[in-house]
Design an enzyme around this catalytic site. Structure first.
Site, mmCIF file in Angstrom:
data_model
loop_
_atom_site.group_PDB
_atom_site.id
_atom_site.type_symbol
_atom_site.label_atom_id
_atom_site.label_comp_id
_atom_site.label_asym_id
_atom_site.label_seq_id
_atom_site.Cartn_x
_atom_site.Cartn_y
_atom_site.Cartn_z
ATOM 1 N N HIS A 119 -7.180 -6.145 0.635
ATOM 2 C CA HIS A 119 -8.376 -5.305 0.690
ATOM 3 C C HIS A 119 -8.538 -4.434 -0.550
ATOM 4 O O HIS A 119 -9.622 -3.898 -0.799
ATOM 5 C CB HIS A 119 -8.396 -4.454 1.971
ATOM 6 N N ASP A 150 -3.390 -9.479 4.826
ATOM 7 C CA ASP A 150 -3.842 -8.409 3.937
ATOM 8 C C ASP A 150 -2.972 -8.319 2.692
ATOM 9 O O ASP A 150 -2.634 -7.231 2.237
ATOM 10 C CB ASP A 150 -3.880 -7.064 4.670
ATOM 11 N N SER A 227 -2.309 1.910 -0.542
ATOM 12 C CA SER A 227 -2.440 0.502 -0.170
ATOM 13 C C SER A 227 -1.815 -0.415 -1.216
ATOM 14 O O SER A 227 -2.156 -0.346 -2.395
ATOM 15 C CB SER A 227 -3.918 0.124 -0.021
#
Length: 402
Positions: A119, A150, A227
């Protein structure tokens, strides 16, 4: 202002395209928009000793400072540039708007491969990587991405001064083990935080609506911008890739989730060998049977999975698995009724949807799975040939699936 990733809601039905959703409010993908800061708060260090888990080699664990010194040079600051089309009144003059998202990643080998979250780079026209605050930014190639886990793999030509971070064995992690997270929260490059493994075998929802199994939960503070950064054990090995937080307000509340390194190793291998990742697909949604639900709905079993929906044309549909024909209510919540009940997978009892999901995730497309099913009170075995998982769940209303 920081930009939080999309909000992920949860529901009763856990779809068996690939996973179960954690029942926590405010589950967020932790990407962020770039922010500018002139202070030096990006290097928050602590020197509290970490004890190496008994399951690992003998000897004293590394301190947070030692882990940071060893690992931080391999952590990358990632900027993704993307173009979004904005609509004007009456859609007469749509406009192109440039935006930038930032995240983290880390070097995994000497060939210039960087692991991050899918993402972080999703929809990017350009991805730039920087290994240190005073280092030069360079353009990165997206080698491949797997939205179902992901994870994404990048490549850069220049790794001078950056040290690869070894992928550890997340299957050896235990609840209570100390961990360290390094990343770029809110654009503050190479920030370190520490905590413990809070729980194991969690399941979270991937950006494409499927589920990620065996996720590590940690209380190490991670925020938007973390992230794709590494979660390291006390020996300095990466056991997880920080991916999501559960938050009421968009910031760290001590509930973070990291994709396990065992999953990452498999994804990296498949991307390097094939350019993509293949995953098995069953094609149902369903929910756990508890004694309370069994009693309220007058079910013949105390545990298992209520099949809620069977996706048309999917493997389960082809095998004759039936979905719910109506809804029942327990304590004000709706539950599917009239559908099949899965009690075993490959001869092993299942207590809930997560076990069905894990079984599907452990297989490859084309493999056969034997489901023991209660249908109209009659128990029988159904052999399902698993298919290829689609790119995303087609029905946006459907919960996460295997």
């Amino acid at each position: 202002m920081a930009r939080i990733g999309r909000f992920l809601s949860t529901s009763f039905g856990s779809a068996v395209l690939g996973g179960l959703v954690v029942a926590l409010a405010g589950l967020l993908l932790i990407e962020t928009g770039a922010i500018d800061t002139s202070d030096d708060s990006g290097g928050s260090l602590a020197a509290a000793p970490l004890t190496r888990p008994a399951s690992q080699t003998e000897g004293k664990g590394l301190t947070v400072n030692e882990i940071y010194d060893r690992a931080s040079k391999g952590v990358a600051f990632i900027r993704s540039q993307m173009t979004q089309t904005t609509q004007t009144p009456f859609n007469l003059f749509p406009q192109q708007q440039q935006s930038t998202a930032t995240g983290s990643g880390f070097l995994i080998d000497g060939d210039g491969h960087i692991l991050t979250n899918a993402h972080v780079v999703q929809g990017a026209q350009r991805v730039d990587v920087q290994f240190s605050e005073d280092g030069e930014s360079q353009r990165a190639e997206v080698v491949g991405a797997d939205p179902s886990s992901d994870l994404a793999l990048l490549h850069v030509d220049d790794t001078q001064g950056a040290t690869p971070l070894p992928l550890g064995d997340s299957s050896k992690a235990e609840v209570g083990d100390p961990v360290v997270a390094i990343g770029n929260p809110f654009g503050l490059d190479r920030t370190v935080t520490s905590g413990i493994v809070s729980a194991l075998q969690r399941q979270i929802q991937a950006p494409n609506g499927f589920s990620i199994s065996d996720v590590i939960q940690t209380d190490a503070a991670i925020n938007p911008g973390n992230s794709g950064g590494p979660l390291l054990d006390s020996s300095g090995a990466v056991i997880g890739i920080n991916s999501q937080i559960a938050s009421q307000g968009g910031g760290s509340e001590g509930v973070g989730f990291a994709v396990p390194s065992t999953t990452a190793s498999d994804v990296v291998s498949q991307i390097l060998e094939n350019g993509s990742v293949q995953r098995a697909y069953l094609g149902i949604t369903g929910g756990d049977i508890t004694p309370e639900i069994a009693q309220a709905l007058n079910l013949p079993v105390q545990q298992g999975v209520l099949v809620e929906r069977v996706f048309s044309g999917g493997p389960a549909d082809s095998a004759g698995i039936r979905g719910a024909t109506g809804q029942g209510t327990v304590a004000g919540e709706s539950f599917p009724v009239g559908g099949d009940i899965i009690t075993k997978v490959d001869g092993k009892d299942v207590t809930g949807m997560d076990e069905v999901i894990s079984a599907v995730n452990d297989h490859d497309p084309g493999d056969e799975l034997t489901l023991t099913v209660l249908s109209d009170g009659n128990e029988h075995d159904v052999t399902v040939k698993l298919g290829d998982r689609p790119g995303r769940i087609q029905d946006s209303q459907a919960p996460s699936t295997p």
